[in-house]
Design a protein around this motif. Sequence first.
Motif, PDB file in Angstrom:
ATOM      1  N   ASP A 152       0.814  -1.220   0.000  1.00 54.55           N
ATOM      2  CA  ASP A 152       0.000   0.000   0.000  1.00 54.55           C
ATOM      3  C   ASP A 152       0.849   1.274   0.000  1.00 54.55           C
ATOM      4  O   ASP A 152       0.374   2.355   0.386  1.00 54.55           O
ATOM      5  CB  ASP A 152      -0.954   0.016   1.207  1.00 54.55           C
ATOM      6  N   ILE A 153       2.108   1.166  -0.417  1.00 49.89           N
ATOM      7  CA  ILE A 153       3.015   2.311  -0.408  1.00 49.89           C
ATOM      8  C   ILE A 153       3.205   2.856  -1.825  1.00 49.89           C
ATOM      9  O   ILE A 153       3.513   2.098  -2.750  1.00 49.89           O
ATOM     10  CB  ILE A 153       4.400   1.935   0.169  1.00 49.89           C
ATOM     11  N   LEU A 154       3.010   4.150  -1.972  1.00 43.83           N
ATOM     12  CA  LEU A 154       3.326   4.858  -3.217  1.00 43.83           C
ATOM     13  C   LEU A 154       4.489   5.798  -2.895  1.00 43.83           C
ATOM     14  O   LEU A 154       4.296   6.851  -2.287  1.00 43.83           O
ATOM     15  CB  LEU A 154       2.121   5.646  -3.724  1.00 43.83           C
ATOM     16  N   GLN A 155       5.693   5.401  -3.281  1.00 46.74           N
ATOM     17  CA  GLN A 155       6.876   6.213  -2.980  1.00 46.74           C
ATOM     18  C   GLN A 155       7.279   7.016  -4.209  1.00 46.74           C
ATOM     19  O   GLN A 155       7.506   6.462  -5.290  1.00 46.74           O
ATOM     20  CB  GLN A 155       8.042   5.344  -2.521  1.00 46.74           C
ATOM     21  N   VAL A 156       7.375   8.333  -4.014  1.00 52.59           N
ATOM     22  CA  VAL A 156       7.696   9.263  -5.092  1.00 52.59           C
ATOM     23  C   VAL A 156       9.180   9.598  -5.024  1.00 52.59           C
ATOM     24  O   VAL A 156       9.732   9.806  -3.940  1.00 52.59           O
ATOM     25  CB  VAL A 156       6.865  10.559  -4.976  1.00 52.59           C
ATOM     26  N   SER A 157       9.817   9.666  -6.172  1.00 51.43           N
ATOM     27  CA  SER A 157      11.247   9.992  -6.223  1.00 51.43           C
ATOM     28  C   SER A 157      11.431  11.503  -6.059  1.00 51.43           C
ATOM     29  O   SER A 157      11.549  12.254  -7.023  1.00 51.43           O
ATOM     30  CB  SER A 157      11.850   9.523  -7.551  1.00 51.43           C
ATOM     31  N   MET A 158      11.417  11.946  -4.809  1.00 50.74           N
ATOM     32  CA  MET A 158      11.601  13.350  -4.466  1.00 50.74           C
ATOM     33  C   MET A 158      11.988  13.430  -2.994  1.00 50.74           C
ATOM     34  O   MET A 158      11.754  12.503  -2.224  1.00 50.74           O
ATOM     35  CB  MET A 158      10.325  14.155  -4.712  1.00 50.74           C
ATOM     36  N   LYS A 159      12.598  14.534  -2.604  1.00 57.64           N
ATOM     37  CA  LYS A 159      12.988  14.723  -1.211  1.00 57.64           C
ATOM     38  C   LYS A 159      11.764  14.974  -0.349  1.00 57.64           C
ATOM     39  O   LYS A 159      10.783  15.570  -0.787  1.00 57.64           O
ATOM     40  CB  LYS A 159      13.966  15.901  -1.088  1.00 57.64           C
ATOM     41  N   GLU A 160      11.848  14.514   0.888  1.00 59.00           N
ATOM     42  CA  GLU A 160      10.766  14.719   1.847  1.00 59.00           C
ATOM     43  C   GLU A 160      10.921  16.096   2.486  1.00 59.00           C
ATOM     44  O   GLU A 160      11.829  16.329   3.281  1.00 59.00           O
ATOM     45  CB  GLU A 160      10.807  13.641   2.926  1.00 59.00           C
ATOM     46  N   THR A 161      10.067  17.052   2.109  1.00 57.03           N
ATOM     47  CA  THR A 161      10.072  18.397   2.677  1.00 57.03           C
ATOM     48  C   THR A 161       8.644  18.851   2.917  1.00 57.03           C
ATOM     49  O   THR A 161       7.706  18.368   2.267  1.00 57.03           O
ATOM     50  CB  THR A 161      10.759  19.417   1.736  1.00 57.03           C
ATOM     51  N   TYR A 162       8.495  19.797   3.834  1.00 61.58           N
ATOM     52  CA  TYR A 162       7.154  20.336   4.100  1.00 61.58           C
ATOM     53  C   TYR A 162       6.602  21.043   2.869  1.00 61.58           C
ATOM     54  O   TYR A 162       5.421  20.917   2.541  1.00 61.58           O
ATOM     55  CB  TYR A 162       7.206  21.299   5.291  1.00 61.58           C
ATOM     56  N   ARG A 163       7.465  21.787   2.175  1.00 62.30           N
ATOM     57  CA  ARG A 163       7.007  22.518   0.993  1.00 62.30           C
ATOM     58  C   ARG A 163       6.631  21.588  -0.155  1.00 62.30           C
ATOM     59  O   ARG A 163       5.953  21.999  -1.086  1.00 62.30           O
ATOM     60  CB  ARG A 163       8.090  23.495   0.533  1.00 62.30           C
ATOM     61  N   GLY A 164       7.089  20.340  -0.085  1.00 67.43           N
ATOM     62  CA  GLY A 164       6.808  19.407  -1.168  1.00 67.43           C
ATOM     63  C   GLY A 164       5.568  18.554  -0.952  1.00 67.43           C
ATOM     64  O   GLY A 164       5.296  17.643  -1.743  1.00 67.43           O
ATOM     65  N   ILE A 165       4.783  18.847   0.093  1.00 66.48           N
ATOM     66  CA  ILE A 165       3.593  18.040   0.359  1.00 66.48           C
ATOM     67  C   ILE A 165       2.644  18.061  -0.841  1.00 66.48           C
ATOM     68  O   ILE A 165       2.098  17.025  -1.240  1.00 66.48           O
ATOM     69  CB  ILE A 165       2.872  18.547   1.626  1.00 66.48           C
TER      70      ILE A 165
END
Length: 368
Positions: free
Chosen positions: A160-173
């Motif tokens: 059930d995981i959808l992992q996106v190739s991007m950094k984890e940041t608040y602005r990137g939500i």
Amino acid sequence: MRFLRILIALPVLLTVTAVIGLYGGLLKIKSSFDSLAMNIQNAGTMHSPNYKNLFEMYDLTDLAMLKPLKAPKGDFEFLLTPNITVEVPDYLFEKDIVLSIIVAIKSDYRRSKERQAIRESWGGMRYFNGMRIHVVFVIALAGTKKENRAMKAESIKFEDILQVSMKETYRGIGLKVLAAMQWAGSYFGDDWLYFSGDDDILPDFGVLVSNINTLRQQSLKSGSFQKSFPIHCAFRHVGEPKVHRAGKWVVSPSEYPGKHYPAMCLGGFYGMTVKLAKAIYNASRHYPYFRHEDVFITGFMRLAVCDSHLENEFHFSNDKFCAISSIRNSHFKHLNVLPDEYKNRWFKREKEMRYNGADIVKCNITFI
């Protein structure tokens, strides 16, 4: 003799003078009414301008932050994807499924306990009062190789995981939300519903399903559910939300000079058809990204879709509330509690719903 003639002509002169005076007065009255009518017309024009589109209504057309890009942005890349069967599974064959819902929960790779609490509570439901439900967790890259291996193990275990190739940041939500829209649009049919939510939200499925059924019946009157179902908000600003000039959500006047944003949903929980999600995602590829998810997706990009797709693709009202509505009598809540307390709150709510006749089917959850 001349005096007699004057006496005879006097009544005629007086009559003519009176007529001329009356005519002049009527002209003045007419002129006054014409002037009043012109003022009313002008006033109506000033208060109800004939805007070309909704972007112009909100003075968004000339903003640098919303200038269309010369070339569209590329699609997101996924490192892990959920395993969901689009076809109805065997254990739901006997159920009357009205609609299917995919709920994409925004999560951080470090919040595994919160994800598990959702899986063991409402995320374990596969059917609720005519609605088929699936939950996925949208996650960006983990901080280390070890953490990414742990994410992969979790994905294999729960699918059930959808992992996106991007950094984890608040602005990137908001980017994670757009990525989930892209994935949902490529995987599910237009008649599915797509919802986005935070991982601390406690949903009220009784109210949600009731609201969806009401909107569905209303939209069917216009001929197409997929074309008429709007963005449905659990948390929505009434009117036009104020722009913050300080604090967590600060935006400078040079970036956005307006005092208010367009009508929008808050990011806690909202949904739409997969058809509308695809349209919003495709629109977002043509504009610079704005860091506030709710403003960008349910405000700016909603208006962009309304401006460009109304005639052929959707049947929404062409006004500032185009394609947006609220979940009525909602009891959705953000819970800042430990995972065990979160589950207890849900079990209490589930017990009440079952007591009131809710038809719920749950899947078997693997416990960590």
